[in-house]
Scaffold this motif. Structure first.
Motif, mmCIF file in Angstrom:
data_model
loop_
_atom_site.group_PDB
_atom_site.id
_atom_site.type_symbol
_atom_site.label_atom_id
_atom_site.label_comp_id
_atom_site.label_asym_id
_atom_site.label_seq_id
_atom_site.Cartn_x
_atom_site.Cartn_y
_atom_site.Cartn_z
ATOM 1 N N TYR A 155 0.923 -1.330 0.111
ATOM 2 C CA TYR A 155 -0.152 -0.010 0.055
ATOM 3 C C TYR A 155 0.718 1.255 -0.158
ATOM 4 O O TYR A 155 0.332 2.463 0.137
ATOM 5 N N GLN A 169 -5.865 8.335 -6.808
ATOM 6 C CA GLN A 169 -5.872 9.708 -6.344
ATOM 7 C C GLN A 169 -4.653 10.384 -6.398
ATOM 8 O O GLN A 169 -3.706 9.942 -5.747
ATOM 9 N N SER A 171 -1.392 12.602 -5.383
ATOM 10 C CA SER A 171 -1.143 13.211 -4.345
ATOM 11 C C SER A 171 -0.804 14.723 -4.075
ATOM 12 O O SER A 171 -0.972 15.362 -5.231
ATOM 13 N N SER A 182 -1.670 8.502 -2.095
ATOM 14 C CA SER A 182 -2.905 7.890 -3.060
ATOM 15 C C SER A 182 -4.104 7.166 -2.444
ATOM 16 O O SER A 182 -4.057 7.183 -0.982
ATOM 17 N N GLY A 183 -5.181 7.122 -2.950
ATOM 18 C CA GLY A 183 -6.470 6.728 -2.318
ATOM 19 C C GLY A 183 -6.510 5.021 -2.203
ATOM 20 O O GLY A 183 -7.547 4.601 -2.066
ATOM 21 N N SER A 184 -5.313 4.274 -2.397
ATOM 22 C CA SER A 184 -5.269 2.998 -2.623
ATOM 23 C C SER A 184 -5.206 2.408 -1.197
ATOM 24 O O SER A 184 -5.008 1.030 -1.138
ATOM 25 N N ALA A 185 -4.917 3.182 -0.054
ATOM 26 C CA ALA A 185 -4.710 2.393 1.055
ATOM 27 C C ALA A 185 -6.114 1.825 1.597
ATOM 28 O O ALA A 185 -7.030 2.337 1.287
ATOM 29 N N LEU A 187 -7.303 1.798 4.479
ATOM 30 C CA LEU A 187 -7.975 2.520 5.472
ATOM 31 C C LEU A 187 -7.849 4.175 4.886
ATOM 32 O O LEU A 187 -6.590 4.603 4.840
ATOM 33 N N GLU A 188 -8.774 4.755 4.549
ATOM 34 C CA GLU A 188 -8.488 6.104 4.084
ATOM 35 C C GLU A 188 -8.606 7.101 5.092
ATOM 36 O O GLU A 188 -9.091 7.062 6.190
ATOM 37 N N LEU A 190 -8.506 10.996 5.901
ATOM 38 C CA LEU A 190 -8.843 12.024 5.265
ATOM 39 C C LEU A 190 -8.097 13.534 5.838
ATOM 40 O O LEU A 190 -7.363 13.493 7.014
ATOM 41 N N ASP A 264 -8.420 1.339 14.172
ATOM 42 C CA ASP A 264 -7.696 2.187 12.977
ATOM 43 C C ASP A 264 -6.365 2.252 13.285
ATOM 44 O O ASP A 264 -5.956 2.963 14.418
#
Length: 319
Positions: A155, A169, A171, A182-185, A187-188, A190, A264
């Motif tokens: 990730y 997404q 950077s 990037s948005g590939s993690a 757990l997002e 924000l 989390d």
């Protein structure tokens, strides 16, 4: 003549030992000032014994924990055989180091060793020199081994110059100084989370500076508060107080974020500046540190229960 040579040999041995020990003493004394003692403390859940991925902010390797409640046998952690030289992956080097140390002890007992011709005192000095050299060699080997075998995260963001995956997404750098990856993690994280991380950075430093244990309990896990409390007690025993001010985040980015059950986790590399001063508690005299801001780069891990607030779970130094 023999006596003069004997004395010069002892002086040379003492000089060598002091030249090896002095940098370590300076490094320890300067590292012990700020919160966390300049070491790596805390836990990262099941990833405690795996290094977080490197980032633009912290391109090196995060140092392993020297203070943690986690057990090496927990899920996701490599098995450890115990002992000073039996670190994970250090079997051969550990055996060699132990063998050298044993040889040094035998050399002292039987009058041999590196300085066997100088008598009992110089034999002890020779043993000290051998131990110092062994520790330095082992630490360098461990650092090399960890860098070589640091696990790569699926990730982690793309390497500099690498093409972004379709749909990822892009950077960007937020107003808080964090680069949002990037948005590939799994757990997002924000923008509000990054704002919370920066706020915790400042509040924890302020609570530490004020020796406010009650406040620290609201900002960090019980494990981290136990380390902070111990460090503050040691400062009091030395009649010293560590004052930190002007904490400012300069750059930060996400190393990794994940979920374990209802908890989390987020490991964030942060480069920040602060004024770090250790003062005599009675006179206010500057004992260590400086009135000028210094820069620090560390990896902080935060955790939160589902729907709860973020808390500091770990601090790791970077190399």
């Amino acid at each position: 003549m023999n006596f003069s040579q004997h004395r010069r040999g002892i002086v040379r041995a003492i000089a060598v030992v002091m030249s090896l020990a002095l940098p370590l003493v300076i490094a320890i004394s300067s590292a012990d000032a700020r919160i966390g003692g300049g070491g790596s403390s805390g836990s990262r859940g099941t990833r405690t014994f795996s290094a977080p991925p490197s980032t633009t902010t912290a391109p090196g390797t995060a140092q392993p924990f020297n203070r943690t409640f986690a057990q090496p046998g927990s899920p996701g952690a490599p098995a450890a055989t115990g002992g000073f030289f039996n670190r994970p992956g250090m079997g051969m080097l550990g055996g060699l180091a132990a063998g050298f140390l044993g040889a040094g002890l035998l050399g002292m007992l039987f009058g041999g060793g590196m300085f066997s011709g100088l008598g009992g005192l110089s034999s002890i000095l020779g043993l000290m020199l051998q131990i110092g050299l062994i520790i330095i060699v082992v630490r360098l080997a461990m650092s090399w081994w960890q860098r070589r075998h640091a696990p790569a995260s699926a990730y982690a963001g793309p390497a500099p110059g690498a093409a972004a995956s379709p749909g990822a997404q892009p950077s960007f750098r937020s107003g808080m100084g964090f680069g949002l990856g990037s948005g590939s993690a799994p757990l997002e994280i924000l923008p509000a989370d990054y704002e919370a991380f920066e706020l915790l950075l400042g509040e924890i430093q302020a609570a530490w500076s004020n020796e406010d244990i009650a406040k620290l309990h609201t900002l960090a896990t019980p494990e981290m508060v136990s380390y902070f409390s111990k460090d503050l007690e040691e400062n009091k025993a030395r009649n010293q107080v560590n004052k930190v001010s002007g904490t400012k985040l300069l750059q930060g980015d996400l190393a990794e974020a994940w979920r374990e059950g209802d908890t989390d986790f987020a490991s964030v590399a942060m480069r920040f500046s602060l004024v770090d001063q250790t003062l005599d508690r009675t006179s206010g005299r500057l004992v260590a540190g400086s009135e000028q801001p210094t820069e620090v780069t560390e990896v902080w891990t935060f955790l939160r229960a589902r729907g709860g607030n973020w808390e500091l779970s770990a601090i790791q130094q970077t190399s």
